[in-house]
Design an enzyme around this catalytic site. Structure first.
Site, PDB file in Angstrom:
ATOM      1  N   GLU A  44       0.848  -1.466   0.127  1.00 20.78           N
ATOM      2  CA  GLU A  44      -0.052  -0.019  -0.158  1.00 20.78           C
ATOM      3  C   GLU A  44       0.657   1.339  -0.381  1.00 20.78           C
ATOM      4  O   GLU A  44       0.652   2.159  -1.198  1.00 20.78           O
ATOM      5  CB  GLU A  44      -0.885  -0.106   1.055  1.00 20.78           C
ATOM      6  CG  GLU A  44      -1.587   0.747   1.066  1.00 20.78           C
ATOM      7  CD  GLU A  44      -2.976   1.654   2.597  1.00 20.78           C
ATOM      8  OE1 GLU A  44      -3.008   2.477   2.812  1.00 20.78           O
ATOM      9  OE2 GLU A  44      -2.777   0.333   3.003  1.00 20.78           O
ATOM     10  N   ARG A  45       1.476   1.589   1.305  1.00 18.37           N
ATOM     11  CA  ARG A  45       2.521   2.353   0.869  1.00 18.37           C
ATOM     12  C   ARG A  45       3.749   2.522  -0.287  1.00 18.37           C
ATOM     13  O   ARG A  45       3.788   4.420  -1.190  1.00 18.37           O
ATOM     14  CB  ARG A  45       3.329   2.899   2.275  1.00 18.37           C
ATOM     15  CG  ARG A  45       2.927   2.930   3.315  1.00 18.37           C
ATOM     16  CD  ARG A  45       3.310   1.810   4.376  1.00 18.37           C
ATOM     17  NE  ARG A  45       2.510   2.524   6.229  1.00 18.37           N
ATOM     18  CZ  ARG A  45       2.446   1.717   7.157  1.00 18.37           C
ATOM     19  NH1 ARG A  45       3.689   0.823   7.435  1.00 18.37           N
ATOM     20  NH2 ARG A  45       1.905   1.704   8.104  1.00 18.37           N
TER      21      ARG A  45
END
Length: 380
Positions: A243-244
């Site tokens: 996600e990051r």
């Protein structure tokens, strides 16, 4: 700098994504901004084009392509066009990883075909009014009752919150067990007691629906438990790096797009009889941004390559997310300044970018949390 992480197939896919944005998104995005939500039609169009569930095996309706770089291409092109309304990256990069890795066979056959066609829009509900980055502080509970869990609690800031048909909910199934008592439950549209609150009025990213969710004695079948009970916190930690990375990729491309627009503006806008880019201060500002973007691009592409090989660490993802989103904020702010008064006018893309980028250093883990992750990895 020439980029070496993409093949001809990736670039052909990039052309297709650009065409999709031009045809299915760009003509409608301003209206979606006013509406505060996109049309479900764009999700169905994305499904028909094969842009949803690219890594899902073909037997479940997906593209059967496990190469993460195809999602990178999508994220880059959406950022370049500054069309943040369709929450495809939440659906693909984040939720897809949970569903593909954790669903059992029955769940895959039940959910994945609709997930890939755009008929089932997904969200993930972690954040609560009193618990953001501190996921162990959540208060939503799920208590066993026969073949069901009774789910109670609330979530906020949930992307795709209004449109979502399937929400992965982080809940405590054993409050006394700390991190080992957290589980993931899949809540579906129409379950009694599952209600949506406001479509939240944000500073930017107005076309993407972001909502409050409420769970009042919602009966969630045990068949909707994702993975194993009590393993939710571990699953979250395993997937947050991707996600990051996704946020970092979007930030890098968004910063590059803002710079390119501003460079062109500085070549054509005149003051005191010459283009404003000819003034030394402005030229130095442009030089600084170009250098920062070039250096950051090298690290970003290295992280993309590592994720494609399954080698990206949580610390590297935190570095990328922290650095790229802070860079995006700095670049866009300087670009607005170079536009002068026009940079404050919403008819100019840089003004919309200025509104949209502020959230980047907050969601997916704040800059401060990223620094904490990096610092702990140093043994301090």
């Amino acid at each position: 700098m020439a980029r070496e992480i993409f093949t001809e197939e990736h670039e052909a896919f990039r052309d297709m994504v650009r065409s999709f944005i031009e045809k299915e998104i760009a003509p409608y995005h301003e209206q979606w901004e006013r509406d505060g939500i996109v049309s479900r039609d764009v999700w169905l169009a994305a499904g028909r084009q094969g842009l949803l569930g690219i890594e899902v095996p073909e037997e479940y309706g997906g593209g059967g392509q496990s190469d993460y770089r195809y999602y990178v291409v999508m994220n880059e092109e959406f950022a370049r066009a500054n069309v943040s309304g369709p929450g495809f990256s939440v659906h693909n990069d984040i939720n897809g990883a949970y569903l593909l890795k954790l669903c059992n066979e029955e769940q895959k056959r039940r959910w994945l075909p609709g997930y890939c066609s755009g008929e089932i829009i997904t969200g993930i509900a972690m954040t609560e009014p009193a618990a953001g980055s501190d996921l162990q502080g959540i208060k939503t509970t799920a208590v066993k009752d026969g073949d069901d869990y009774i789910l109670n609690g609330s979530k906020t800031f949930i992307s795709n919150g209004i449109l979502s048909d399937l929400v992965i909910v982080v809940a405590k199934t054993d409050p006394s067990a700390g991190a080992k008592g957290v589980s993931l439950l899949v809540v579906e549209r129409g379950m009694e007691g599952f209600e949506r609150g406001r479509n939240l009025d944000k500073v930017g990213m107005h076309a993407q629906d972001t909502a409050e969710l409420f769970f009042d004695n919602v009966r969630v079948p045990k068949a909707n438990l994702l993975g194993e009970e009590g393993m939710g916190f571990i699953y979250l930690m395993q997937n947050l790096a991707r996600e990051r990375l996704s946020i970092g990729v979007t930030a890098q491309t968004g910063a590059e797009a803002a710079f390119e627009q501003t460079l062109e503006y500085c070549k054509t806008r005149e003051a005191f009889g010459r283009p404003i880019g000819k003034f030394q201060h402005n030229r130095f500002t442009l030089a600084e941004m170009k250098t920062e973007l070039t250096v950051t691009r090298a690290f970003t592409d290295e992280c993309i390559a590592k994720e494609s090989r399954g080698e990206l660490s949580a610390e590297e993802a935190a570095m990328l997310k922290y650095w790229n989103t802070e860079l995006l904020k700095r670049v866009v702010d300087r670009c607005v300044q170079l536009h002068g008064g026009y940079g404050y006018m919403t008819e100019y893309p840089i003004a919309k970018a200025y509104q949209d980028v502020r959230i980047q250093t907050i969601f997916g883990g704040t800059t401060e949390i990223m620094k904490e992750i990096i610092g702990r990895s140093l043994g301090v």
